[in-house]
Scaffold this motif. Sequence first.
Motif, PDB file in Angstrom:
ATOM      1  N   GLU A  66      17.703  25.562  68.341  1.00  0.00           N
ATOM      2  CA  GLU A  66      17.610  24.959  66.956  1.00  0.00           C
ATOM      3  C   GLU A  66      16.375  25.476  66.071  1.00  0.00           C
ATOM      4  O   GLU A  66      15.921  24.994  65.358  1.00  0.00           O
ATOM      5  CB  GLU A  66      17.572  23.473  66.990  1.00  0.00           C
ATOM      6  N   LEU A  67      15.884  26.489  66.781  1.00  0.00           N
ATOM      7  CA  LEU A  67      14.643  27.214  66.076  1.00  0.00           C
ATOM      8  C   LEU A  67      15.024  28.661  65.735  1.00  0.00           C
ATOM      9  O   LEU A  67      15.437  29.487  66.554  1.00  0.00           O
ATOM     10  CB  LEU A  67      13.459  26.939  67.275  1.00  0.00           C
ATOM     11  N   ALA A  68      14.448  29.087  64.456  1.00  0.00           N
ATOM     12  CA  ALA A  68      14.484  30.552  64.044  1.00  0.00           C
ATOM     13  C   ALA A  68      13.333  30.612  63.347  1.00  0.00           C
ATOM     14  O   ALA A  68      12.550  29.973  62.505  1.00  0.00           O
ATOM     15  CB  ALA A  68      15.496  30.546  63.324  1.00  0.00           C
ATOM     16  N   GLY A 100      23.187  25.736  62.975  1.00  0.00           N
ATOM     17  CA  GLY A 100      22.474  24.680  63.646  1.00  0.00           C
ATOM     18  C   GLY A 100      20.979  24.543  63.874  1.00  0.00           C
ATOM     19  O   GLY A 100      20.242  23.779  64.351  1.00  0.00           O
ATOM     20  N   VAL A 101      20.334  25.692  63.107  1.00  0.00           N
ATOM     21  CA  VAL A 101      18.954  25.634  63.090  1.00  0.00           C
ATOM     22  C   VAL A 101      18.353  24.205  62.365  1.00  0.00           C
ATOM     23  O   VAL A 101      18.853  23.906  61.567  1.00  0.00           O
ATOM     24  CB  VAL A 101      18.348  26.720  62.562  1.00  0.00           C
ATOM     25  N   GLU A 152      11.320  21.864  58.268  1.00  0.00           N
ATOM     26  CA  GLU A 152      12.392  21.289  59.245  1.00  0.00           C
ATOM     27  C   GLU A 152      13.256  20.992  58.104  1.00  0.00           C
ATOM     28  O   GLU A 152      13.103  20.445  57.058  1.00  0.00           O
ATOM     29  CB  GLU A 152      11.537  19.872  59.952  1.00  0.00           C
ATOM     30  N   VAL A 153      14.374  20.722  58.797  1.00  0.00           N
ATOM     31  CA  VAL A 153      15.672  20.585  57.971  1.00  0.00           C
ATOM     32  C   VAL A 153      16.522  19.491  58.693  1.00  0.00           C
ATOM     33  O   VAL A 153      16.280  19.338  59.729  1.00  0.00           O
ATOM     34  CB  VAL A 153      16.579  21.814  57.528  1.00  0.00           C
ATOM     35  N   ASP A 154      17.364  18.677  58.166  1.00  0.00           N
ATOM     36  CA  ASP A 154      17.990  17.595  58.567  1.00  0.00           C
ATOM     37  C   ASP A 154      19.135  18.118  58.989  1.00  0.00           C
ATOM     38  O   ASP A 154      19.705  19.030  58.644  1.00  0.00           O
ATOM     39  CB  ASP A 154      18.638  16.402  57.489  1.00  0.00           C
TER      40      ASP A 154
END
Length: 154
Positions: A66-68, A100-101, A152-154
């Motif tokens: 979930e990290l990019a 899904g990041v 950060e995104v929801d």
Amino acid sequence: MYKYRHAKFSDVEEIYNLIASYASQGIMLPKPHSVLYENIREFVVAENLSDKKIIGTGALHMTWNELAEVRSMAVHENYKRQGIGAEIVKKLLAEGIEFGVKKFFTLTYSPQFFQSLGFTTTTKETLPHKIWKECIECPKFPNCDEIAMTLEVD
Ligand SMILES: CC(C)(COP(=O)(O)OP(=O)(O)OC[C@H]1O[C@@H](n2cnc3c(N)ncnc32)[C@H](O)[C@@H]1OP(=O)(O)O)[C@@H](O)C(=O)NCCC(=O)NCCS
């Protein structure tokens, strides 16, 4: 009129030159052709429809769960401050969200640009150790003066 699209092998030379022009000023790290070919699927480009030239580029590199990382952002000198860089980042973020990041980060000398897109400054230590894998190969390591930023995104 500009078109924002995924990069193709035929764009590599122009992407290389765009990044190299900033690398020679010490603003970006150079990207060898081999790296561009291997990672071509990560790249988005802005194409000037009038002459078909590549005037902007950027890439999204999946780093961890979930990290990019948003990386390799470059807009040609003559086309800066027209919103082209922002459009590229928005496309990269939308793609990342599809995968899904939940958290994006960047290491940059242009904090104001990323700030305008909602990124906030952080310390590199808050990022997973995995990102250091590439840092170790960087000519500036360990005296990195790039600014770490996250979104950060929801
Ligand atoms: C950083 C870069 C990609 C920005 O591209 P750009 O197309 O010029 O940026 P945009 O026009 O989309 O700018 C969006 C907003 O970011 C901010 N911004 C962009 N460049 C800025 C600058 N030099 N100083 C202050 N704010 C800036 C502004 O808020 C701007 O909105 P505004 O023009 O309405 O005020 C471009 O300047 C560049 O290629 N720089 C050299 C390479 C580099 O530093 N890359 C980043 C390393 S990852």
